[in-house]
Design a protein around this motif. Structure first.
Motif, PDB file in Angstrom:
ATOM      1  N   HIS A  83       0.867  -1.191   0.000  1.00 57.35           N
ATOM      2  CA  HIS A  83       0.000   0.000   0.000  1.00 57.35           C
ATOM      3  C   HIS A  83       0.896   1.231   0.000  1.00 57.35           C
ATOM      4  O   HIS A  83       1.892   1.277   0.715  1.00 57.35           O
ATOM      5  N   GLU A  85       0.239   4.476   0.812  1.00 55.31           N
ATOM      6  CA  GLU A  85       0.047   5.637   1.687  1.00 55.31           C
ATOM      7  C   GLU A  85       1.351   5.905   2.448  1.00 55.31           C
ATOM      8  O   GLU A  85       2.037   4.976   2.882  1.00 55.31           O
ATOM      9  N   ASP A  87       2.270   6.585   5.355  1.00 48.59           N
ATOM     10  CA  ASP A  87       2.613   5.968   6.650  1.00 48.59           C
ATOM     11  C   ASP A  87       3.393   4.665   6.439  1.00 48.59           C
ATOM     12  O   ASP A  87       4.142   4.235   7.310  1.00 48.59           O
ATOM     13  N   HIS A 149      -6.547   0.322   1.485  1.00 56.55           N
ATOM     14  CA  HIS A 149      -7.476   1.412   1.557  1.00 56.55           C
ATOM     15  C   HIS A 149      -7.350   2.400   0.384  1.00 56.55           C
ATOM     16  O   HIS A 149      -8.196   3.294   0.237  1.00 56.55           O
ATOM     17  N   ASP A 168      -3.141  -2.138   5.837  1.00 58.75           N
ATOM     18  CA  ASP A 168      -4.148  -1.401   6.618  1.00 58.75           C
ATOM     19  C   ASP A 168      -5.307  -2.286   7.090  1.00 58.75           C
ATOM     20  O   ASP A 168      -5.901  -2.031   8.147  1.00 58.75           O
TER      21      ASP A 168
HETATM   22 FE   LIG Z   1      -3.803   3.597   4.309  1.00 61.74          FE
END
Ligand SMILES: [Fe+2]
Ligand SMILES: Cc1cc2nc3c(=O)[nH]c(=O)nc-3n(C[C@H](O)[C@H](O)[C@H](O)COP(=O)(O)O)c2cc1C
Ligand SMILES: [Fe+2]
Length: 402
Positions: A83, A85, A87, A149, A168
């Motif tokens: 993923h 993102e 983070d 996500h 996530d």
């Molecule tokens: Fe995420």
């Protein structure tokens, strides 16, 4: 922190993030959050699954743990990006600089995101849905699970050990000193429960239909351990967190819990004056009620309770011919999070001509709320208003009880 061993040659390298910042710039994390990455040493291949952002010492913490697992500079064959993102990827450029020949495996959609976010194109390869990677004695299999996500999301399954690296999905807010579900104290488990529900409602809820699809896709796998990138590793009861997420996803269409969330705002006490009648009406039918004052309660916690509850009551006055602004903000968040279909009441005071109800009706239509009644009054409520509020709240609670 030290690496935690999940199986032979499989480790979690985690960082504990404190409570100074808001997660995604919105959500409070009063007890912090975990960033979990994972290392697999299979045969002669070394793999790092998901990265961290250089946030609150996370990169140093992970770096030290990688060194302790003999993954010093240059000594890594693959990075798997489930993923994009930040983070889980914020430190990508720094990590790739440490391992210049590392191969980066990700979904098709992630390739261009890596290029645009981190200007990295070298050694980036898209894997296909169901594709396997032989590490010598250990096999990774990749499953595309879009929108859990972001659109590029996938999950990675370690076939021999039955470990699902889900990023996530199946995550929770909160910091946990112990890695595994079965190592948590009673107190920590209670905390984990609310931090899982709040994380789901805040981060994942609007993608619930994709969660249901993603879980269905994993159906044939013999999952022995669920290893998410936030929260704890579920090894004693992997099914528990999967079923829990399924239930949380189901709240979008229903059925939901037979509970009522009452969200209220008041400037001078006229709207508040009706609150106890509403709450008593709900309680008279024995339903649990969550009473949340806005803006005093952050929308993160409001959304957590609204997400699970079949009943929703909104109390707010008129402000400059429209809804009280903090409640507008909360309803906007609820609408974006796909809160729909709740059995709903609205109450509130106005001074001269009102206006809050008109704007609320627009939300009600957009969110397909099942509106059971409105108690709106000029100035302070009469005894008649209070009686009506009690009766409407009771009737709604009775209907929810079934
Ligand atoms: Fe995420
Ligand atoms: C800044 C401000 C703006 C207001 N704007 C309106 C308005 O546009 N229309 C109206 O009917 N009442 C308006 N009012 C009156 C309030 O709706 C009224 O005082 C109401 O009783 C407040 O309820 P509360 O005590 O629960 O805050 C406004 C009040 C304030 C303080
Ligand atoms: Fe995340």
């Amino acid at each position: 922190m030290k690496p935690d061993r999940l199986a032979d040659g499989v480790y979690r390298v985690a960082a504990q993030i404190g409570n100074r910042d808001l997660f995604e710039g919105i959500w409070p994390i009063p007890d912090g959050v975990m960033l979990n990455s994972y290392v697999i040493k299979g045969g002669n291949k070394r793999v790092l699954i998901d990265l961290v952002k250089d946030w609150d010492g996370a990169l140093d913490a992970v770096d030290q743990q990688l060194e302790s697992l003999s993954l010093g500079a240059g000594n890594l064959d693959y990075i798997i990006i489930n993923h994009m993102e930040p983070d889980h990827t914020g430190a990508m450029a720094k990590i790739v600089a440490k391992y210049p020949d590392v191969q980066i495996l990700c979904s098709d959609k992630a390739v261009s995101l890596i290029k645009h976010f981190y200007k990295i194109e070298k050694n980036v390869r898209a894997v296909k849905d169901g594709e396997t990677l032989d590490l010598g004695g250990k096999t990774l299999q990749f499953f595309m699970t879009p929108n859990i996500h972001w659109p590029e999301t996938m999950m990675t399954f370690l076939v021999e050990d039955g470990i699902l690296f889900s990023c996530d999905a199946f995550g929770s807010f909160g910091r946990y000193d112990a890695c595994f579900d079965d190592e948590q104290s009673e107190e920590s488990l209670v905390h984990l429960a609310s931090e899982t529900e709040r994380y789901y409602a805040n981060i994942v809820s609007s993608f619930s239909s994709f969660v249901i699809r993603g879980i269905a896709k994993l159906d044939g796998l013999d999952i022995k351990v669920v290893a998410p990138s936030h929260g704890v590793v579920w090894r004693s009861e992997p099914k528990k967190i999967i079923d829990w997420y399924k239930r949380l996803a189901t709240y979008m269409q229903g059925p939901r819990e037979k509970e009522v969330a009452v969200i209220w705002s008041s400037m001078y006490g006229n709207t508040q004056a009706l609150l106890s009648s509403i709450v008593e009406g709900i309680k008279s039918e024995g339903l649990p009620v969550h009473v949340l004052q806005v803006p005093q309660t952050h929308e993160s916690f409001v959304l957590e309770k609204v997400w699970r509850s079949e009943g929703l009551v909104i109390g707010m006055p008129t402000y400059e011919y429209k809804m009280f602004p903090p409640m507008y903000h909360v309803l906007d968040i609820l609408e974006r999070s796909h809160v729909t279909g709740r059995k709903t009441l609205r109450f509130g005071s106005f001074g001269w001509s009102g206006g809050a109800q008109k704007q609320f009706d627009e939300f009600s239509t957009a969110m397909k709320l099942d509106c059971k009644g409105v108690i709106e009054y000029q100035g302070s409520p009469t005894d008649e208003d209070k009686k009506k509020a009690y009766e409407l709240a009771k009737a709604m609670a009775k209907e929810i009880k079934g």
